[in-house]
Write an enzyme that holds these catalytic residues in place. Structure first.
Site, PDB file in Angstrom:
ATOM      1  N   ASP A 110      43.311  38.136  32.524  1.00 42.51           N
ATOM      2  CA  ASP A 110      44.530  37.426  32.944  1.00 42.51           C
ATOM      3  C   ASP A 110      44.667  36.068  32.252  1.00 42.51           C
ATOM      4  OD1 ASP A 110      44.695  39.526  34.647  1.00 42.51           O
ATOM      5  OD2 ASP A 110      44.799  38.351  36.497  1.00 42.51           O
ATOM      6  N   HIS A 264      39.250  36.643  32.870  1.00 38.58           N
ATOM      7  CA  HIS A 264      40.288  35.749  32.342  1.00 38.58           C
ATOM      8  C   HIS A 264      40.016  35.410  30.882  1.00 38.58           C
ATOM      9  CE1 HIS A 264      40.416  35.123  36.731  1.00 38.58           C
ATOM     10  NE2 HIS A 264      41.707  34.866  36.557  1.00 38.58           N
TER      11      HIS A 264
END
Length: 730
Positions: A110, A264
């Site tokens: 993400d 991430h």
């Protein structure tokens, strides 16, 4: 003297028609383009949506039914890796569903793309021959499109992670437009930069929890209504929390049934992610897990989750990208303009203060001579104020002077009042002349012609001087090179906000700008309300002209071309009657503004010429090339700032407070230098930005339009009522 041609006059009236025609075409085209860009930006991206969520009413109903009184605790039912809404009659529930097969794992990243971390993650995945899903933030795609294209090229999937990674406290329930942009703008940027559209979506700030916030619910329902497949996660690697890669590995490895791992590649320092990723992949491979992506079968949708866009979608997405770039550049421009504007304002103020303080505390060498002075008072229909003005002059302590009133064809009792004063009070040094040629310039020239004094002091018929004003004005002629002296004018009729704002403007403008210019020997205006001239200099310059609306400013510039200096006498004080309503204020300031632009244009050929003095070398170029463009841009910046309040109010408020603080500081310094007793005026200075400044914008643009029209505008004298009150103890 040959007849003067009025500056900016367009005899055939062609300029305005020519410019307005071109401007109309440009504005029309800009409007058409703007509407098209906005349409493309706000047009919703729509896949196949659930039947129960295909209208705005049904979307709102679903949100209201699922949400609770506590907006931060909305329970999510079910188990699985995808998110949907279960609607059974009047019962609504947001739930997880769909599971992976045993020994299947999905890697997701993400908050990217990001140049350093995303590139390194892609290198690791390529080396390990593993595919992953990257949920990208629209703003980052706009910055780093090449990375997104690489993600797709190397066989990975991408998904929407909103446009700005919208914050939990964004308040999307109050801002439906923001909700649309967060979902649709991100998709369109992906389409514009890659040529692909994705059905995959992930909500920011929603990890593996079984509760979500109201913002997450709003985004989920709106995304589902557009037909997106919302991907949840079942394992949180906590790489956003831990900087120790061992802790990330420990959090990410959970050898149970099929899992979706949340990691991430942006949003912070992802060094621990880079270090942990090869070990995480190795652990799952060693435990015989297969890395996979999401397909249509798993999502319950036979359509492709990532597919090329059509020509129509390409046009719309490219147009939406242009819209977003315009907004981004406007935001950047606004920030730069604010910083640059505040910087220029502060530097300008510091330069002014340096010039002022370099001489303010030095004892000026006062002239010991007492030359004969002729005080010229041009008057046209001034029966209510002329007596007070003349009395203030007659009561002067200066020993050698005459007062000359030039009646410029008054229709009232102005002339009779002067004759009665002379006869009744036996004032021998009061003289009255009539000038048949209409216009202040003609009255002034008549006054200079009949004046006996070596110094001619010009004041308006509504101006009241103090007993020592003439003496202070004469004392400023301590150097033979000084051709004119401007006095310190104060507003003497403060009765409402508009007159109070003018009083502040006079105090600050005269005691900062004018003092600074004076120390360069080059004030740009010796005002008609209180200005003294060497008669020889005024005569040599050819007297006052009527080719501009500001004959005083034009004369000031012209005598400096002859090599004379112009200075400011801060201790020579007089009080004037300022307009006390908006209508009269606009009339007066239009004349000043339009006339100033005339003067700047008329003498443009002398700019940057050292032999013409500091006025032409530095001051006028500064006014025309720096100050004027800022003034012209200011209204548009204000409009943009107001619009930005709804997007980034902190930026606007921060810069406004910085500007206000600096502005207040310089205002206080000006009040101190002016020894101003009416300090209560400082309290209303913040209001001027919202009340006084917009009026100035109107006046400036009214003047620009007047230039384009090319008409001859009258001097437009205001009616005075004699409302000036002179402060005591001056």
């Amino acid at each position: 003297m040959p007849k003067q041609i009025f500056v900016f006059h367009d005899k055939h009236k062609r300029r305005f028609a020519r410019i307005t025609t071109k401007l109309s075409i440009v504005i029309c085209l800009i409007n058409i383009l703007g509407l098209f860009l906005l349409f493309c930006l706000y047009k919703a991206v729509q896949f196949d949506s659930p039947d129960q969520l295909n209208t705005k009413v049904e979307i709102e109903k679903a949100i209201n039914k699922i949400s609770t009184n506590n907006k931060d605790i909305i329970e999510v039912g079910g188990e699985g890796i995808l998110v949907g809404i279960n609607i059974d009659s009047d019962y609504y529930e947001i739930e997880r569903f769909a599971s992976l097969n045993n020994k299947e794992i999905i890697l997701t990243f993400d908050d990217g793309p990001q140049p350093v971390y995303t590139e390194k993650i892609l290198d690791i995945l390529k080396k390990e021959n593993v595919k992953a899903i990257f949920f990208v933030v629209g703003e980052n795609v706009l910055k780093y499109p090449d990375i997104v294209r690489r993600i797709i090229k190397e066989g990975h999937q991408i998904g929407v992670h909103t446009f700005t990674h919208t914050k939990e406290d964004e308040g999307l329930n109050q801002n439906k437009l923001q909700t649309m942009l967060e979902i649709d703008a991100a998709q369109k940027i992906i389409e514009a930069e890659t040529g692909y559209k994705t059905r995959l979506f992930r909500i920011p700030y929603w990890g593996v929890e079984n509760t979500i916030s109201l913002n997450s619910l709003i985004l989920s329902v709106n995304a589902l209504s557009r037909g997106y497949t919302i991907v949840s996660s079942t394992i949180d690697s906590n790489d956003w929390r831990y900087s120790d890669p061992d802790l990330v590995i420990k959090s990410a490895f959970n050898p149970l049934e099929g899992q979706v791992i949340l990691m991430h590649d942006g949003g912070g320092d992802r060094t621990s992610t880079i270090k942990a990723l090869p070990y995480i992949i190795s652990l799952y491979k060693d435990n015989f897990y297969n890395f996979r992506l999401i397909d249509g079968e798993l999502a319950g949708n036979l359509q492709e989750l990532l597919k090329p866009i059509s020509l129509k979608e390409k046009i719309i997405s490219k147009a939406a990208k242009v819209s977003l770039l315009i907004f981004a550049y406007i935001n950047k421009f606004l920030r730069i303009f604010f910083i640059f504007g505040i910087g220029i304002f502060a530097v300008n103020g510091v330069i002014y203060l340096s010039l002022i303080l370099s001489k303010t505390f030095k004892r000026n060498k006062l002239s010991k001579l007492k030359p004969f002075v002729s005080v010229i008072i041009p008057a046209y229909n001034e029966e209510y104020s002329i007596a007070k003005t003349v009395n203030s002059v007659i009561n002067s302590k200066y020993p050698r002077f005459e007062a000359i009133v030039i009646d410029n064809n008054s229709k009232d009792a102005t002339g009779r009042i002067i004759l009665n004063m002379r006869r009744r009070l036996k004032i021998k040094n009061l003289r009255l002349f009539k000038e048949k040629i209409q216009g202040k310039y003609a009255a002034l020239n008549k006054g200079i012609k009949v004046a006996k004094g070596r110094i001619v002091l010009i004041i308006d018929a509504d101006t009241q001087v103090l007993p020592n004003t003439i003496q202070k004005m004469v004392a400023a002629f301590s150097d033979k090179k000084i051709g004119a002296v401007g006095g310190n004018i104060k507003v003497g009729n403060i009765k409402n906000l508009i007159s109070a704002f003018q009083a502040i403007e006079y105090i600050v403008g005269l005691n900062l700008d004018r003092r600074a210019y004076s120390n360069l020997g080059a004030i740009p205006v010796v005002p008609g309300a209180l200005g003294a001239w060497r008669k020889t200099a005024a005569t040599k310059a050819g007297g006052f002209l009527n080719d501009t609306l500001t004959e005083d400013a034009e004369m000031t510039v012209r005598i400096q071309k002859l090599g004379y200096k112009t200075v400011f006498a801060p201790d020579a004080v007089a009080y004037t009657e300022a307009p006390d309503n908006i209508r009269n204020f606009v009339r007066q300031r239009f004349r000043w503004t339009f006339g100033t632009l005339q003067v700047l244009y008329k003498h443009r050929e002398s700019y940057f010429k050292k032999d013409k003095g500091m006025l032409f070398l530095l001051i006028l170029p500064f006014l025309i090339f720096l100050q004027l463009p800022f003034m012209l841009l200011a209204p548009f910046v204000d409009i943009i700032a107001i619009a930005t309040l709804f997007i980034n109010y902190k930026l606007v408020v921060t810069f406004f407070l910085y500007f206000l603080a600096i502005h207040m500081l310089f205002n206080i310094i000006a009040f101190i230098l002016a020894k101003e007793k009416r300090i209560w005026l400082l309290l209303i200075i913040p209001l001027s930005r919202f009340y006084y400044q917009p009026v100035w914008y109107f006046i400036l643009y009214k003047s620009i339009v007047a230039i384009l029209k090319g008409e001859i505008y009258p001097w437009n004298k205001l009616n005075h009522v004699g409302s000036v009150i002179v402060e005591s103890n001056n």
